[in-house]
Design an enzyme around this catalytic site. Structure first.
Site, PDB file in Angstrom:
ATOM      1  N   LYS A 173       0.870  -1.175   0.000  1.00  0.00           N
ATOM      2  CA  LYS A 173       0.000   0.000   0.000  1.00  0.00           C
ATOM      3  C   LYS A 173       0.911   1.230   0.000  1.00  0.00           C
ATOM      4  CE  LYS A 173      -1.638   3.007   2.151  1.00  0.00           C
ATOM      5  NZ  LYS A 173      -1.527   4.514   1.920  1.00  0.00           N
ATOM      6  N   GLU A 247      10.125   2.390  10.367  1.00  0.00           N
ATOM      7  CA  GLU A 247      11.207   3.329  10.023  1.00  0.00           C
ATOM      8  C   GLU A 247      10.566   4.695   9.924  1.00  0.00           C
ATOM      9  OE1 GLU A 247      13.347   5.881   8.565  1.00  0.00           O
ATOM     10  OE2 GLU A 247      12.932   4.931   6.633  1.00  0.00           O
ATOM     11  N   CYS A 281      14.264  11.157   5.656  1.00  0.00           N
ATOM     12  CA  CYS A 281      14.228  10.930   7.100  1.00  0.00           C
ATOM     13  C   CYS A 281      15.608  11.009   7.721  1.00  0.00           C
ATOM     14  CB  CYS A 281      13.581   9.589   7.404  1.00  0.00           C
ATOM     15  SG  CYS A 281      14.380   8.201   6.559  1.00  0.00           S
ATOM     16  N   GLU A 381      11.439  17.647  13.385  1.00  0.00           N
ATOM     17  CA  GLU A 381      11.711  17.275  12.000  1.00  0.00           C
ATOM     18  C   GLU A 381      10.901  18.193  11.084  1.00  0.00           C
ATOM     19  OE1 GLU A 381      12.106  13.243   9.378  1.00  0.00           O
ATOM     20  OE2 GLU A 381      10.235  13.488  10.502  1.00  0.00           O
TER      21      GLU A 381
END
Length: 478
Positions: A173, A247, A281, A381
């Site tokens: 997905k 992750e 990331c 972030e």
């Protein structure tokens, strides 16, 4: 206007029957296509197809069969490399040269590393010196692969390669923002001639991802994305005790000691922060600099950021492109404004688009100096081309600043002292460390700790993530 309305289940294409979503081009800000999502029933159908394929024999497929299948997959992806690059460039705004040499090349490199790992894989071995005590690795079963938009082939390759090599069947997905790349990949998977149901693709937004996670026939969920969504997946998967590999986000430090090659460290540091428009990331988004070289580093960073080109995805060259959506652009702009309000020293970039771009979700490559740990731009972030710079006075302070985050994905160290490099690398609370610009080895474990998630991907570690260890006592292997 193009309509993407197909999904791939049990070896066949079928029309998706869920909601429709507008696909917005990040360069033009205009709708260029429509995505029709899978329905919850089709999600369940895909899981059931994967379960049938696993039970019908793929779960018992030997190493040679799985290796041959992965080789065929790589061959088919290689044949579609340019189509994949063009699709990635269009749907996420990656400059075309970067889409080819960065995005597609990285995905293929991960798959090849998995192939190498398969060659050395041992799945049944003595546990001790006594052959009747054995350790056996077996595939978990049905794997749900939920992937992000920022590296739309690379992140799929990490999961798909590991799951296929391990002997799992899968339901992919992808992010609704990068489903077109996944559809091209599905064509490659179809051409690779896998047994029906080994690979299935469904499209959709968060509701379809949730349905996939909640399905009791899913044995493992491998997710890459935001920490917020990762928390949700971990909680939902726990209801069925479904294994998860997560992750998630990062706020990675880049430590520049006084003996480093400063011009090179600044050039590489800017590139590692700004690459993919800062939408990675493991971006090196916090630069920590020894005070003796700090002002020189600030000057070099200001100069380098000003020279960083931002331009249209279709143009050749080593520039960066736009943020993926209006929402992500607004997020970056909000953090730039917050950095100014909190008193950080703006030395490059700033609010708004680059002057030569009058439309598109383009951010200025931005650098803030004199950033302190109490500022949001130090801790959060941002997922955009925004670098912070902070001075330190000792090795101990550098380590403390580097670890002053809830994330723990990656760390970067620049020094001419090998002993210090090793010492600091050991002290960083992260999953990966790169020293003096050294790239990670293909197949090196990718993952982190803290709010960056848990589990590892790539190479042998990526295969083992989709397998379970079983001890057998009282019978030798036959």
């Amino acid at each position: 206007m193009a309509v993407f309305d197909q999904i791939f289940i049990a070896g066949a294409w079928q029309p998706a029957s869920g909601q429709s979503l507008a696909l917005i081009n990040p360069d033009t800000e205009a709708q260029e296509a429509q995505l029709v999502c899978a329905s919850p029933d089709q999600c369940a159908e895909a899981v059931a197809a994967a379960r049938r394929a696993f039970d019908a024999g793929w779960g018992q497929a030997d190493l040679a069969t799985r290796r041959a299948a992965l080789e065929r997959v790589i061959t088919q992806i290689e044949a579609r490399a340019e189509e994949l690059a063009q699709t990635i460039s269009t749907e996420i705004g990656a400059p075309i040269d970067f889409a080819r040499k960065g995005q597609v090349a990285a995905g293929l490199a991960h798959l090849r590393a998995t192939l190498v790992a398969l060659d050395g894989l041992v799945e049944d071995c003595p546990l001790t010196n006594h052959p009747e005590h054995r350790l056996r690795y077996e595939p978990l079963g049905v794997a749900a692969l939920i992937t992000p938009w920022n590296w739309p082939l690379n992140q799929v390759a990490l999961k798909l390669g590991g799951a296929l090599a391990a002997g799992c069947c899968m339901v992919l997905k992808p992010s609704e923002l990068s489903s077109r790349t996944a559809l091209v990949l599905a064509e490659a998977m179809e051409a690779a001639d896998l047994p029906p149901g080994v690979f299935n693709l469904i499209t959709g937004a968060g509701d379809i991802g949730a349905a996939l996670v909640q399905n009791r026939d899913v044995d493992i969920v491998s997710f890459t994305g935001s920490t917020r969504t990762g928390r949700f997946i971990a909680a939902e998967a726990a209801q069925n005790m479904t294994r998860t590999v997560l992750e998630l986000g990062g706020k990675s430090p880049n430590i520049l000691f006084e003996d480093c090659d400063l011009p090179l460290a600044i050039t590489q540091g800017l590139a590692h922060c700004f690459r993919n428009a800062g939408q990675s990331c493991n971006a090196a988004s916090r630069m920590l600099v020894a005070r003796d070289i700090y002002e020189r580093a600030v000057a070099l960073a200001a100069e380098g950021a000003a020279q960083t080109r931002v331009d249209r995805p279709a143009l050749p060259g080593a520039h960066i492109g736009p943020q993926i959506t209006a929402l992500q652009y607004a997020r970056v702009q909000d953090y730039v404004s917050q950095g100014l309000a909190e008193g950080a020293r703006l030395i490059a970039g700033g609010p708004g688009r680059p002057d030569h771009l009058d439309h598109g979700f383009y951010s200025r490559p931005t650098v803030f100096a004199d950033v302190t740990p109490d500022m949001a731009i130090f801790t959060d972030e941002i997922f955009g081309p925004v670098l912070t710079m902070t001075p330190f006075d000792s090795e101990e302070e550098a380590i403390a600043l580097a670890n002053q985050t809830e994330y723990g994905l990656a760390g970067y160290i620049q020094t001419a002292d090998p002993a210090r490099a090793d010492r600091v690398a050991r002290a960083l609370r992260v999953g990966m460390v790169q020293i003096n610009g050294q790239s990670r080895e293909n197949g090196a474990p990718f993952g982190g700790r803290g709010l960056s998630g848990y589990g590892r991907e790539a190479g042998l570690f990526g295969i083992r993530a989709f397998q379970d260890a079983k001890s057998i006592s009282g019978a030798v292997a036959v």
